[in-house]
Motif scaffolding. Structure first.
Motif, PDB file in Angstrom:
ATOM      1  N   THR A 161     -43.019  -5.452  49.079  1.00 40.87           N
ATOM      2  CA  THR A 161     -41.982  -6.480  49.010  1.00 40.87           C
ATOM      3  C   THR A 161     -40.963  -6.229  50.104  1.00 40.87           C
ATOM      4  N   ARG A 162     -40.293  -7.288  50.506  1.00 38.39           N
ATOM      5  CA  ARG A 162     -39.316  -7.163  51.576  1.00 38.39           C
ATOM      6  C   ARG A 162     -38.055  -6.450  51.096  1.00 38.39           C
ATOM      7  N   ARG A 163     -37.526  -5.614  51.966  1.00 35.63           N
ATOM      8  CA  ARG A 163     -36.224  -5.013  51.690  1.00 35.63           C
ATOM      9  C   ARG A 163     -35.196  -5.730  52.549  1.00 35.63           C
ATOM     10  N   HIS A 164     -34.058  -5.972  51.983  1.00 36.32           N
ATOM     11  CA  HIS A 164     -32.991  -6.691  52.669  1.00 36.32           C
ATOM     12  C   HIS A 164     -31.762  -5.786  52.705  1.00 36.32           C
ATOM     13  N   ALA A 257     -46.750 -19.183  37.899  1.00 37.54           N
ATOM     14  CA  ALA A 257     -45.622 -18.906  38.791  1.00 37.54           C
ATOM     15  C   ALA A 257     -44.309 -19.157  38.075  1.00 37.54           C
ATOM     16  N   TYR A 258     -43.299 -18.424  38.494  1.00 37.58           N
ATOM     17  CA  TYR A 258     -41.942 -18.716  38.030  1.00 37.58           C
ATOM     18  C   TYR A 258     -41.352 -19.736  38.989  1.00 37.58           C
ATOM     19  N   ARG A 259     -40.884 -20.874  38.458  1.00 35.82           N
ATOM     20  CA  ARG A 259     -40.274 -21.928  39.277  1.00 35.82           C
ATOM     21  C   ARG A 259     -38.755 -21.821  39.144  1.00 35.82           C
ATOM     22  N   SER A 260     -38.105 -21.412  40.224  1.00 35.54           N
ATOM     23  CA  SER A 260     -36.655 -21.260  40.218  1.00 35.54           C
ATOM     24  C   SER A 260     -36.026 -22.630  40.435  1.00 35.54           C
ATOM     25  N   PHE A 261     -35.644 -23.276  39.327  1.00 39.79           N
ATOM     26  CA  PHE A 261     -35.239 -24.679  39.364  1.00 39.79           C
ATOM     27  C   PHE A 261     -33.776 -24.865  39.774  1.00 39.79           C
ATOM     28  N   SER A 280     -33.322 -10.740  43.735  1.00 38.29           N
ATOM     29  CA  SER A 280     -34.025  -9.470  43.867  1.00 38.29           C
ATOM     30  C   SER A 280     -34.535  -8.975  42.519  1.00 38.29           C
ATOM     31  N   ARG A 281     -33.706  -9.075  41.511  1.00 33.28           N
ATOM     32  CA  ARG A 281     -34.083  -8.588  40.188  1.00 33.28           C
ATOM     33  C   ARG A 281     -35.103  -9.508  39.513  1.00 33.28           C
ATOM     34  N   LEU A 282     -34.980 -10.802  39.723  1.00 32.62           N
ATOM     35  CA  LEU A 282     -35.943 -11.732  39.129  1.00 32.62           C
ATOM     36  C   LEU A 282     -37.326 -11.588  39.767  1.00 32.62           C
ATOM     37  N   VAL A 283     -37.363 -11.440  41.089  1.00 30.80           N
ATOM     38  CA  VAL A 283     -38.644 -11.251  41.777  1.00 30.80           C
ATOM     39  C   VAL A 283     -39.345 -10.006  41.235  1.00 30.80           C
ATOM     40  N   ALA A 284     -38.586  -8.926  41.087  1.00 29.97           N
ATOM     41  CA  ALA A 284     -39.177  -7.690  40.567  1.00 29.97           C
ATOM     42  C   ALA A 284     -39.665  -7.870  39.133  1.00 29.97           C
ATOM     43  N   ARG A 285     -38.895  -8.556  38.314  1.00 36.56           N
ATOM     44  CA  ARG A 285     -39.294  -8.751  36.921  1.00 36.56           C
ATOM     45  C   ARG A 285     -40.546  -9.614  36.821  1.00 36.56           C
ATOM     46  N   CYS A 286     -40.605 -10.692  37.624  1.00 33.58           N
ATOM     47  CA  CYS A 286     -41.769 -11.576  37.591  1.00 33.58           C
ATOM     48  C   CYS A 286     -43.033 -10.847  38.037  1.00 33.58           C
ATOM     49  N   ALA A 287     -42.902  -9.970  39.024  1.00 36.11           N
ATOM     50  CA  ALA A 287     -44.054  -9.186  39.469  1.00 36.11           C
ATOM     51  C   ALA A 287     -44.531  -8.261  38.352  1.00 36.11           C
ATOM     52  N   GLN A 288     -43.601  -7.646  37.644  1.00 38.19           N
ATOM     53  CA  GLN A 288     -43.954  -6.759  36.533  1.00 38.19           C
ATOM     54  C   GLN A 288     -44.646  -7.519  35.406  1.00 38.19           C
ATOM     55  N   GLY A 290     -46.707  -9.883  35.773  1.00 37.13           N
ATOM     56  CA  GLY A 290     -48.038 -10.295  36.187  1.00 37.13           C
ATOM     57  C   GLY A 290     -48.133 -11.710  36.720  1.00 37.13           C
ATOM     58  N   LEU A 291     -47.005 -12.329  37.041  1.00 41.81           N
ATOM     59  CA  LEU A 291     -47.037 -13.669  37.625  1.00 41.81           C
ATOM     60  C   LEU A 291     -47.514 -13.588  39.067  1.00 41.81           C
ATOM     61  N   VAL A 292     -48.078 -14.699  39.575  1.00 42.31           N
ATOM     62  CA  VAL A 292     -48.648 -14.669  40.919  1.00 42.31           C
ATOM     63  C   VAL A 292     -47.649 -15.062  41.994  1.00 42.31           C
ATOM     64  N   ALA A 293     -46.609 -15.821  41.630  1.00 42.31           N
ATOM     65  CA  ALA A 293     -45.672 -16.295  42.649  1.00 42.31           C
ATOM     66  C   ALA A 293     -44.287 -16.528  42.066  1.00 42.31           C
ATOM     67  N   TYR A 294     -43.310 -16.401  42.923  1.00 40.93           N
ATOM     68  CA  TYR A 294     -41.930 -16.769  42.614  1.00 40.93           C
ATOM     69  C   TYR A 294     -41.628 -17.969  43.494  1.00 40.93           C
ATOM     70  N   ASP A 295     -41.610 -19.154  42.915  1.00 40.39           N
ATOM     71  CA  ASP A 295     -41.510 -20.415  43.651  1.00 40.39           C
ATOM     72  C   ASP A 295     -40.049 -20.835  43.728  1.00 40.39           C
ATOM     73  N   MET A 296     -39.531 -20.957  44.962  1.00 41.77           N
ATOM     74  CA  MET A 296     -38.133 -21.314  45.169  1.00 41.77           C
ATOM     75  C   MET A 296     -37.925 -22.821  45.305  1.00 41.77           C
ATOM     76  N   LEU A 297     -39.001 -23.580  45.313  1.00 38.13           N
ATOM     77  CA  LEU A 297     -38.944 -25.043  45.367  1.00 38.13           C
ATOM     78  C   LEU A 297     -38.244 -25.550  46.628  1.00 38.13           C
ATOM     79  N   LEU A 298     -38.125 -26.871  46.716  1.00 37.40           N
ATOM     80  CA  LEU A 298     -37.432 -27.498  47.835  1.00 37.40           C
ATOM     81  C   LEU A 298     -35.928 -27.318  47.694  1.00 37.40           C
ATOM     82  N   PRO A 299     -35.196 -27.344  48.826  1.00 33.66           N
ATOM     83  CA  PRO A 299     -35.635 -27.355  50.223  1.00 33.66           C
ATOM     84  C   PRO A 299     -35.808 -25.939  50.757  1.00 33.66           C
TER      85      PRO A 299
END
Length: 376
Positions: A161-164, A257-261, A280-288, A290-299
């Motif tokens: 995963t990317r570090r920022h 996938a988790y859809r961040s609405f 950062s914390r949600l991405v890590a939790r979703c990976a744990q 077993g979800l395949v993607a964290y979808d940030m939607l448009l735009p």
């Protein structure tokens, strides 16, 4: 519910609340059998929109049955704008991805042709505006009209995963206010209360920057979001610092996938990048989980692209039945994007007409705002 029956296939139209409710179990089963399903065509999403939008829309659910079995479903709503009757995806402008539900079977191409032929017989529709189609969607046939957009996402299956580092430094400033804790609201009342608060924060942020959101400016948006949160369809994730909420994310799980609405943060904590800390914390939790993607939607905003490992292309198809429908398709697919580009290039010193081609509660409306635009 009206019907026509070619050979072993039967096409049905569910247009009343009673007929739509009768589809609930089959609808949910079909969604689970559709690999491309995103959650935006779920029964819960569509039924809640019908409840809050009321008589301002005419729902029309097109169902295709093969030997009695539901194999395809298109959730649509019909609206009249400038005297033109337009069919689009049920739930728009809140719906972020449009599509049909269909079983992953060999007959799909034939089912799509049958459904499209039936739709072209609808004398009360001038134009089908099939917007927000993802690449590879059930109803995407490769043809596109108008502008293309992209929705950033994080592929959670990647090993790294990317570090920022810049975000990490700002988060340390945030932690100076107290320990960080991420939690979901657990009761219906708490979810609804926090969802309404999140929407108020988001609208305040948009207003302060002169940004227009077609979805969040809709008169039914707040009640719709509150209903989805109350029912538990929307997760309400809150990041607290020292016991105070500094950021929230409202999202749901659909298609693995988790859809961040809807994401928001409290401006008091802006220096510490609370929204990025929450992501950062949600991405890590979703990976744990077993979800395949964290979808940030448009735009595809810059803060999303900082996390994204890829982007999903989004396009549109416009199918006109009449001359007035063809003129409306030109306005929506060609003229509207052109005007938006011109006004963006004009800069902030020029006012923008934001609603000339938008869908409102009582028809298209004209109003003036500053020249930025986003979606939910």
């Amino acid at each position: 519910m009206s019907a026509s029956a070619p050979s072993s296939y039967r096409l049905e139209r569910a247009e009343t609340v009673e007929a739509i409710d009768a589809l609930a179990a089959e609808w949910a089963e079909l969604e689970s059998a559709t690999p491309e399903a995103t959650g935006f065509q779920s029964f819960v999403w569509c039924r809640n929109w019908i409840a809050v939008a009321g008589p301002s829309i005419r729902p029309r659910i097109l169902c295709l049955r093969e030997s009695g079995r539901l194999v395809m479903l298109l959730p649509l709503q019909i609206e009249t704008r400038f005297g033109v009757s337009i069919a689009r995806w049920l739930g728009e402008p809140m719906t972020q991805y449009g599509d049909a539900l269909a079983r992953a079977e060999a007959g799909r191409a034939h089912w799509r042709k049958l459904a499209q032929a039936e739709m072209m017989r609808w004398r009360d529709v001038d134009l089908f505006a099939l917007t927000r189609l993802r690449t590879g969607a059930v109803m995407a046939d490769g043809t596109r009209a108008g502008e293309s957009f992209s929705a950033p996402y994080v592929d959670l299956r990647l090993a790294t995963t990317r570090r920022h580092k810049s975000i990490e430094r700002r988060v340390k400033r945030l932690e100076a206010n107290g320990p960080l804790a991420l939690a979901q609201a657990e009761t219906p009342a708490k979810r609804e209360s926090l969802a309404r608060h999140a929407l108020a924060l988001k609208r305040g942020w948009l207003a302060a920057r002169g940004v227009y959101s077609a979805g969040l400016s809709n008169p039914f948006a707040e009640d719709f979001i509150a209903a989805l949160a109350r029912d538990g369809f929307l997760q309400v994730n809150a990041l607290r610092v020292g016991g105070e909420i500094c950021a929230m994310d409202l999202g749901f799980i659909g298609g693995g996938a988790y859809r961040s609405f809807l994401g928001c943060f409290d401006e008091r904590f802006a220096e510490g990048s609370p929204g990025q800390a929450l992501t950062s914390r949600l991405v890590a939790r979703c990976a744990q989980e077993g979800l395949v993607a964290y979808d940030m939607l448009l735009p595809a905003d810059a803060y999303k692209l900082a996390w994204a490992t890829g982007e999903m292309e989004i396009g549109a198809r416009f199918v006109a039945r009449t001359l007035s429908g063809a003129l409306a398709a030109f306005a929506l697919a060609r003229l509207r994007p052109f005007v938006k580009r011109v006004l963006r290039a004009a800069g902030p010193s020029f006012a923008r007409v934001k609603g000339a081609f938008s869908f409102g509660r009582r028809g298209a409306r004209l109003s003036v705002s500053r020249p930025k635009e986003t979606t939910t």
